[in-house]
Design an enzyme around this catalytic site. Structure first.
Site, PDB file in Angstrom:
ATOM      1  N   TYR A  53       3.635   9.397 -11.031  1.00  0.00           N
ATOM      2  CA  TYR A  53       2.573   8.558 -10.141  1.00  0.00           C
ATOM      3  C   TYR A  53       1.807   7.693 -11.146  1.00  0.00           C
ATOM      4  O   TYR A  53       1.639   6.153 -10.739  1.00  0.00           O
ATOM      5  CB  TYR A  53       1.650   9.301  -9.436  1.00  0.00           C
ATOM      6  CG  TYR A  53       0.493   8.683  -8.823  1.00  0.00           C
ATOM      7  CD1 TYR A  53       1.030   8.208  -7.503  1.00  0.00           C
ATOM      8  CD2 TYR A  53      -0.606   8.621  -9.086  1.00  0.00           C
ATOM      9  CE1 TYR A  53      -0.091   7.501  -6.702  1.00  0.00           C
ATOM     10  CE2 TYR A  53      -1.769   7.825  -8.342  1.00  0.00           C
ATOM     11  CZ  TYR A  53      -1.292   7.458  -6.964  1.00  0.00           C
ATOM     12  OH  TYR A  53      -2.303   6.714  -6.408  1.00  0.00           O
ATOM     13  N   SER A  93      -4.256   2.212  -9.081  1.00  0.00           N
ATOM     14  CA  SER A  93      -4.941   3.317  -9.151  1.00  0.00           C
ATOM     15  C   SER A  93      -5.355   3.585 -10.608  1.00  0.00           C
ATOM     16  O   SER A  93      -4.993   2.934 -11.340  1.00  0.00           O
ATOM     17  CB  SER A  93      -3.867   4.614  -8.818  1.00  0.00           C
ATOM     18  OG  SER A  93      -4.410   5.977  -9.310  1.00  0.00           O
ATOM     19  N   ASN A 132       0.729  -1.241   0.056  1.00  0.00           N
ATOM     20  CA  ASN A 132      -0.047  -0.056  -0.149  1.00  0.00           C
ATOM     21  C   ASN A 132       0.744   1.331   0.060  1.00  0.00           C
ATOM     22  O   ASN A 132       0.451   2.428  -0.267  1.00  0.00           O
ATOM     23  CB  ASN A 132      -0.541  -0.034   1.438  1.00  0.00           C
ATOM     24  CG  ASN A 132      -1.785   1.264   1.371  1.00  0.00           C
ATOM     25  OD1 ASN A 132      -2.425   1.655   0.797  1.00  0.00           O
ATOM     26  ND2 ASN A 132      -1.305   2.046   2.543  1.00  0.00           N
ATOM     27  N   ALA A 190       2.891   6.260 -13.906  1.00  0.00           N
ATOM     28  CA  ALA A 190       4.057   5.248 -14.504  1.00  0.00           C
ATOM     29  C   ALA A 190       4.031   4.342 -13.416  1.00  0.00           C
ATOM     30  O   ALA A 190       4.100   3.057 -13.626  1.00  0.00           O
ATOM     31  CB  ALA A 190       5.271   6.174 -14.825  1.00  0.00           C
ATOM     32  N   SER A 191       4.387   4.699 -12.014  1.00  0.00           N
ATOM     33  CA  SER A 191       4.435   3.901 -10.919  1.00  0.00           C
ATOM     34  C   SER A 191       3.357   2.722 -10.975  1.00  0.00           C
ATOM     35  O   SER A 191       3.461   1.565 -10.501  1.00  0.00           O
ATOM     36  CB  SER A 191       4.726   4.436  -9.663  1.00  0.00           C
ATOM     37  OG  SER A 191       3.497   5.337  -9.317  1.00  0.00           O
ATOM     38  N   LYS A 192       2.015   3.453 -11.135  1.00  0.00           N
ATOM     39  CA  LYS A 192       0.797   2.548 -10.771  1.00  0.00           C
ATOM     40  C   LYS A 192       0.750   1.549 -12.002  1.00  0.00           C
ATOM     41  O   LYS A 192       0.098   0.531 -11.805  1.00  0.00           O
ATOM     42  CB  LYS A 192      -0.306   3.370 -10.546  1.00  0.00           C
ATOM     43  CG  LYS A 192      -0.171   4.279  -9.168  1.00  0.00           C
ATOM     44  CD  LYS A 192      -0.074   3.317  -7.989  1.00  0.00           C
ATOM     45  CE  LYS A 192      -0.037   3.952  -6.535  1.00  0.00           C
ATOM     46  NZ  LYS A 192      -0.021   3.254  -5.576  1.00  0.00           N
TER      47      LYS A 192
END
Length: 247
Positions: free
Chosen positions: A155, A142, A90, A157-159
């Site tokens: 963000y 997300s 998380n 890209a990370s998700k």
């Protein structure tokens, strides 16, 4: 007793709601956050709320973007609790800005905290679960990872990477009795959304079919299902929880 669950970034917001819901489900809980200061304040409050359900709940400060600190967390968890049956990845941050103005340092920071932490914890806890021949992994993705979002190149890209990692983990570990799924929240009411202006809030709500923000407990309910016996044949799935945002 259901077993033991590690929830990274769980002293506040969605992570805290998940910790309390899994405690209600009978899991012993390991609450993690990045600093001892956060753990000593908000983390300990969440632990007390978890213990009210009759389970064991302990806190551990570790920066899960750092592999060595993850090794310490997992080693401690195994010694303290005996097994690790659930991993909830998380922990995450935002550092928003338009791509043309985003520094390399800010891009790298969000990728490291949001994405590298999932690799670190999944690799280390996955080894424990392989020996147990059982386990549940749930990653927090997300809607930004599904559809992109202006001002959130890092963000998103990370998700998006977490979504791909979820499917790969499911394929690699499925034969060992381990499931891996992800939830993709939309606009959820947290301290982060509380800082938005009324204009920003109205613009977001206009996109949502249900015309309201989600609550952290509504994310926790889906995570609870993915950690329960009812989801024993569900793996590699990305469950959007957005009130109809994408329709």
């Amino acid at each position: 007793m259901a077993g033991t669950a590690i929830i990274t970034g769980s002293s506040r917001g969605i992570g805290a709601a998940i910790a309390k819901r899994l405690a209600k489900d009978g899991y012993n809980i390991i609450i993690n956050d990045v600093s001892q200061e956060i753990i000593d304040t908000a983390g300990k409050e969440v632990a007390e709320e978890c213990r009210a359900f009759g389970v064991k709940a302990e806190c551990y400060a570790a920066d899960v973007s750092d592999y060595a600190q993850c090794e310490g967390l997992v080693k401690w968890a195994k010694e303290e609790f005996g097994s690790i049956d659930v991993l909830i990845n998380n922990a995450g941050i935002t550092r928003d800005g338009l791509m043309a103005q985003m520094s390399e340092e800010i891009y790298d920071l969000v990728i490291r905290v949001n994405q590298k932490s999932v690799f670190n914890m999944t690799k280390l806890v996955g080894k424990v679960m392989i020996r147990q021949r059982s386990g549940r992994i749930v990653n927090l993705a997300s809607v930004a990872g599904l559809y992109g979002n202006p001002g959130q190149m890092n963000y998103s890209a990370s998700k998006g990477a977490i979504i791909a990692m979820t499917k790969t983990t499911a394929k690699e570990l499925g034969s060992r009795g381990i499931t891996c799924n992800a939830v993709a929240p939309g606009f959820i009411q947290t301290p982060m959304t509380d800082k938005l202006t009324e204009e920003q809030r109205n613009a977001m709500l206009a996109q949502i079919a249900m015309k309201r923000y989600g609550q952290p407990e509504e994310i926790a309910g889906v995570v609870s299902f993915l950690c329960s016996p009812d989801s024993s044949y569900v793996t590699g799935q990305i469950i959007e929880i957005s009130g109809g945002l994408s329709m």
